[in-house]
Design a protein around this motif. Structure first.
Motif, PDB file in Angstrom:
ATOM      1  N   VAL A 232      -3.872  -6.511   7.839  1.00  0.00           N
ATOM      2  CA  VAL A 232      -3.354  -6.430   6.467  1.00  0.00           C
ATOM      3  C   VAL A 232      -3.655  -7.734   5.738  1.00  0.00           C
ATOM      4  O   VAL A 232      -3.421  -8.822   6.272  1.00  0.00           O
ATOM      5  N   SER A 233      -4.167  -7.625   4.540  1.00  0.00           N
ATOM      6  CA  SER A 233      -4.519  -8.824   3.773  1.00  0.00           C
ATOM      7  C   SER A 233      -3.592  -9.045   2.581  1.00  0.00           C
ATOM      8  O   SER A 233      -3.531 -10.144   2.042  1.00  0.00           O
ATOM      9  N   GLN A 234      -2.872  -7.993   2.166  1.00  0.00           N
ATOM     10  CA  GLN A 234      -1.999  -8.119   0.999  1.00  0.00           C
ATOM     11  C   GLN A 234      -0.634  -8.666   1.392  1.00  0.00           C
ATOM     12  O   GLN A 234      -0.101  -8.331   2.447  1.00  0.00           O
ATOM     13  N   ARG A 235      -0.077  -9.487   0.544  1.00  0.00           N
ATOM     14  CA  ARG A 235       1.269  -9.991   0.775  1.00  0.00           C
ATOM     15  C   ARG A 235       2.279  -8.924   0.378  1.00  0.00           C
ATOM     16  O   ARG A 235       2.146  -8.276  -0.653  1.00  0.00           O
ATOM     17  N   MET A 236       3.290  -8.729   1.198  1.00  0.00           N
ATOM     18  CA  MET A 236       4.291  -7.692   0.919  1.00  0.00           C
ATOM     19  C   MET A 236       5.367  -8.216  -0.015  1.00  0.00           C
ATOM     20  O   MET A 236       5.774  -9.370   0.066  1.00  0.00           O
ATOM     21  N   ASP A 237       5.844  -7.312  -0.873  1.00  0.00           N
ATOM     22  CA  ASP A 237       6.904  -7.631  -1.818  1.00  0.00           C
ATOM     23  C   ASP A 237       8.244  -7.169  -1.251  1.00  0.00           C
ATOM     24  O   ASP A 237       8.310  -6.156  -0.549  1.00  0.00           O
ATOM     25  N   LYS A 238       9.306  -7.879  -1.541  1.00  0.00           N
ATOM     26  CA  LYS A 238      10.615  -7.503  -1.031  1.00  0.00           C
ATOM     27  C   LYS A 238      11.252  -6.368  -1.813  1.00  0.00           C
ATOM     28  O   LYS A 238      12.153  -5.694  -1.311  1.00  0.00           O
ATOM     29  N   VAL A 239      10.800  -6.144  -3.046  1.00  0.00           N
ATOM     30  CA  VAL A 239      11.455  -5.163  -3.910  1.00  0.00           C
ATOM     31  C   VAL A 239      10.610  -3.911  -4.089  1.00  0.00           C
ATOM     32  O   VAL A 239      11.080  -2.786  -3.875  1.00  0.00           O
ATOM     33  N   ASN A 240       9.347  -4.089  -4.473  1.00  0.00           N
ATOM     34  CA  ASN A 240       8.524  -2.943  -4.854  1.00  0.00           C
ATOM     35  C   ASN A 240       7.502  -2.591  -3.772  1.00  0.00           C
ATOM     36  O   ASN A 240       6.950  -3.481  -3.113  1.00  0.00           O
ATOM     37  N   PHE A 241       7.231  -1.287  -3.637  1.00  0.00           N
ATOM     38  CA  PHE A 241       6.172  -0.843  -2.743  1.00  0.00           C
ATOM     39  C   PHE A 241       4.819  -1.150  -3.370  1.00  0.00           C
ATOM     40  O   PHE A 241       4.628  -1.018  -4.576  1.00  0.00           O
ATOM     41  N   ALA A 242       3.876  -1.566  -2.527  1.00  0.00           N
ATOM     42  CA  ALA A 242       2.494  -1.767  -2.957  1.00  0.00           C
ATOM     43  C   ALA A 242       1.608  -0.843  -2.145  1.00  0.00           C
ATOM     44  O   ALA A 242       1.913  -0.529  -0.991  1.00  0.00           O
ATOM     45  N   GLN A 243       0.503  -0.393  -2.737  1.00  0.00           N
ATOM     46  CA  GLN A 243      -0.433   0.460  -2.010  1.00  0.00           C
ATOM     47  C   GLN A 243      -1.542  -0.389  -1.406  1.00  0.00           C
ATOM     48  O   GLN A 243      -2.152  -1.217  -2.079  1.00  0.00           O
ATOM     49  N   SER A 244      -1.775  -0.171  -0.127  1.00  0.00           N
ATOM     50  CA  SER A 244      -2.826  -0.908   0.559  1.00  0.00           C
ATOM     51  C   SER A 244      -4.186  -0.338   0.178  1.00  0.00           C
ATOM     52  O   SER A 244      -4.322   0.844  -0.132  1.00  0.00           O
ATOM     53  N   GLY A 245      -5.197  -1.195   0.237  1.00  0.00           N
ATOM     54  CA  GLY A 245      -6.557  -0.715   0.016  1.00  0.00           C
ATOM     55  C   GLY A 245      -7.146  -0.033   1.240  1.00  0.00           C
ATOM     56  O   GLY A 245      -8.238   0.535   1.186  1.00  0.00           O
ATOM     57  N   TRP A 246      -6.415  -0.085   2.363  1.00  0.00           N
ATOM     58  CA  TRP A 246      -6.896   0.511   3.606  1.00  0.00           C
ATOM     59  C   TRP A 246      -6.614   2.014   3.631  1.00  0.00           C
ATOM     60  O   TRP A 246      -5.553   2.461   3.205  1.00  0.00           O
ATOM     61  N   VAL A 247      -7.566   2.781   4.133  1.00  0.00           N
ATOM     62  CA  VAL A 247      -7.398   4.229   4.291  1.00  0.00           C
ATOM     63  C   VAL A 247      -7.548   4.568   5.768  1.00  0.00           C
ATOM     64  O   VAL A 247      -8.539   4.174   6.394  1.00  0.00           O
TER      65      VAL A 247
END
Length: 581
Positions: A232-247
């Motif tokens: 995983v390269s994206q930093r995770m947020d504590k509040v909002n969901f983020a979509q990964s670029g990985w499939v």
């Protein structure tokens, strides 16, 4: 994103279209090449056996096989095709003196090979460029190994029976599966390759060495394809969901591992979770969401992904698939103020098991279920407690309060008797589980203390284990006043039942029922919380032992540490739902 989805769909379709493949064998004096739809195996005199993916365009192997005797590689000079059928091809490999070294078998349309060593050799080297290795642990949390964090020879607990080697910058997983509990399994880092780094600038492990015990069989699998695992390269947020670029390459059971930098066990001051891994299953959002997380979590709201678990409280499940996309956020559970995740470690995603719709591939833990004997396999997977059938204290006391509120106690008298009888059995079984943990910890303390006598070199390791185990009794001392006893709980239950025939107003009965119910729920909740803490304590000990084996184990410490690691699995094997994640 659409382009990526198209490529993945096309790749999976091409795999399905080629499912009727057969073996191709080229055998002459210069060498032998055996291939099926998944693998290509090549052997030439004097060289390692080389294995690659059949559809791989690049030259060279993904992993190599080298027989070992007394720490030294044994030269391979010739071979014999023992079986060349439609479903199986088997090759015997011989040394320079024409002695049989090992056999290797391939099955049609399979990514796994099977090795059987002869009495001439005592180990097999599986040489591969490994960026991350995963020790799958279905009883606790998976442990992850990184080349720059271990000894040159990194010992692996053989009781896991599987090691997943992640390489190829996300495109390859080489899995070793063995049956022998007396094997010695190592991750190796060849210092001659210390300058060799991957695209992320990290050193490689040079592979695995499996030193055989009584069982000289080994199963090795190669999963190959784009994004078969993912850093995983994206930093995770504590509040909002983020979509990964990985499939994901295929539908499967996928895990995401995070590292805890600082961690305190919930509602205690015990910092036992530092430098351990927190592993979550990626859930498929929808009606079958519950199939993808670990036993011990309860679904409150499927649409909102609201989950509840003992000691973690209620929280939003942090990792899920939806429409083939991956969404994630930092886990914020009831203990979140006591956990600090390593911000420099954003997570590793990897597959573990097949799901109903997994195409083509056989994932490592699914393959284990095919090749390991049932009695061994059963001990590697959580066994749900047979006592998880009785109603909880919260359900029964709230039901009773509702009956008294509605002035229906006399009518529901027999129903309430049955409910409280079952609830009291639930309290008894949780107390039994508390005592199982305490007795287990006491037994381990005695064995470790005995092992220390006359072995001064083992003292630091053993004292660290004893200190860790001491928290079992410390937790009990802090909770026993609220836990009371099952007998005291039964007395409170009877007092509620006695209210039914008492000569007092319905309002007074309701008030008394409420107060007694609160006392009962305190007993039940305290017991549940205690066994949940116990499980975390034992899981964290198992993680710390895996780390010590990897980082600082002396040769004489390996067996005692492996024995305690195995013993942790024995107490963790049976799980009550109240024990949490």
């Amino acid at each position: 994103m659409k382009t990526k989805l198209f490529h993945v769909a096309f790749y999976c379709l091409s795999l399905l279209q080629s499912s009727a493949a057969t073996f191709h064998v080229i055998n002459d004096q210069d060498g032998i090449v055996i291939s099926n739809d998944q693998l290509k195996l090549e052997m030439k005199p004097g060289l390692p056996v080389k294995v690659s993916a059949a559809e791989r365009k690049e030259s060279g192997s993904i992993y190599e096989l080298i027989p070992v005797k007394q720490q030294a590689a044994v030269g391979m000079a010739s071979w014999k095709l023992v079986e060349n059928g439609a479903k199986k091809v088997e090759l015997s490999v011989y040394g320079e003196e024409k002695q049989a070294l090992f056999s290797v078998a391939l099955q049609n349309d399979s990514e796994y090979i099977f090795i059987n060593g002869s009495e001439i050799i005592d180990a097999i080297d599986v040489k591969a460029a490994v960026q991350v290795a995963v020790l799958p642990d279905q009883l606790a949390e998976d442990y992850l190994y990184f080349p720059n964090e271990t000894n040159d020879t990194c010992y692996v607990p053989p009781g896991a029976h599987c090691l997943m080697n992640l390489g190829g910058n996300g495109s390859a997983i080489v899995s070793c599966i063995w049956g022998g509990r007396d094997n010695i399994v190592c991750l190796r880092q060849d210092r001659r390759d210390v300058e060799r780094v991957d695209k992320m600038g990290e050193a490689f492990f040079s592979g695995n060495r499996i030193k055989f015990g009584a069982d000289k069989s080994l199963c090795i699998g190669l999963l190959y394809g784009p994004s078969i695992w993912h850093p995983v390269s994206q930093r995770m947020d504590k509040v909002n969901f983020a979509q990964s670029g990985w499939v994901p390459l295929v539908p499967a059971h996928w895990s995401l591992a995070l590292r805890i930098k600082k961690g305190v066990i919930p509602l205690t001051n015990m910092s036992l979770l530092d430098n351990t891994f927190d592993v979550w299953n990626l859930a498929y959002k929808g009606p079958e969401l519950h199939k993808y997380w670990r036993y011990g979590m309860c679904l409150l709201d499927a649409k909102a992904l609201k989950i509840w678990s003992t000691s973690l409280g209620s929280f939003v499940y942090p990792f899920y698939f939806e429409n083939n996309g991956v969404f994630f956020k930092t886990p914020l559970v009831g203990r979140e103020q006591q956990l600090l995740y390593d911000e420099n470690f954003k997570g590793i995603i990897y597959p573990t098991k097949n799901c109903d719709s997994t195409m083509r591939y056989v994932m490592p833990l699914t393959k284990m279920s095919e090749v390991l004997p049932e009695n061994l396999l059963r001990k590697l997977e959580i066994a749900k407690s047979v006592y998880d059938v009785f109603p909880a204290t919260c359900y029964v006391t709230e039901k009773a309060l509702r009956v008294f509120k509605d002035d229906q106690a006399q009518k529901e008298k027999e129903t309430l008797k049955r409910l409280f009888d079952s609830m009291n059995k639930q309290v008894q079984t949780k107390r039994k589980r508390i005592n199982e943990y305490r007795d287990w910890a006491g037994c381990q303390n005695r064995m470790l203390t005995q092992a220390m006598h006359g072995h001064d070199s083992l003292k630091p390791m053993i004292l660290a284990c004893i200190s860790h185990l001491s928290h079992i009794e410390k937790c009990y001392d802090g909770a026993k006043e609220k836990c009371k006893t099952p007998e005291e709980c039964a007395v409170l239950s009877q007092k509620i039942l006695d209210l039914i025939d008492k000569d007092m107003s319905s309002e007074k009965k309701e008030e008394e029922c409420d107060l007694l119910g609160r006392e009962i729920r305190t007993i039940g909740g305290s017991q549940d919380s205690l066994i949940a803490k116990y499980r975390v304590i034992v899981k964290s000990l198992r993680q710390h032992l895996a780390r010590r084996l990897a980082v600082e184990a002396k040769a004489e410490e390996v067996n005692p540490m492996v024995q305690v690691w195995d013993a942790c699995g024995e107490i963790l094997w049976t799980k009550h739902s109240e024990e949490g994640k």
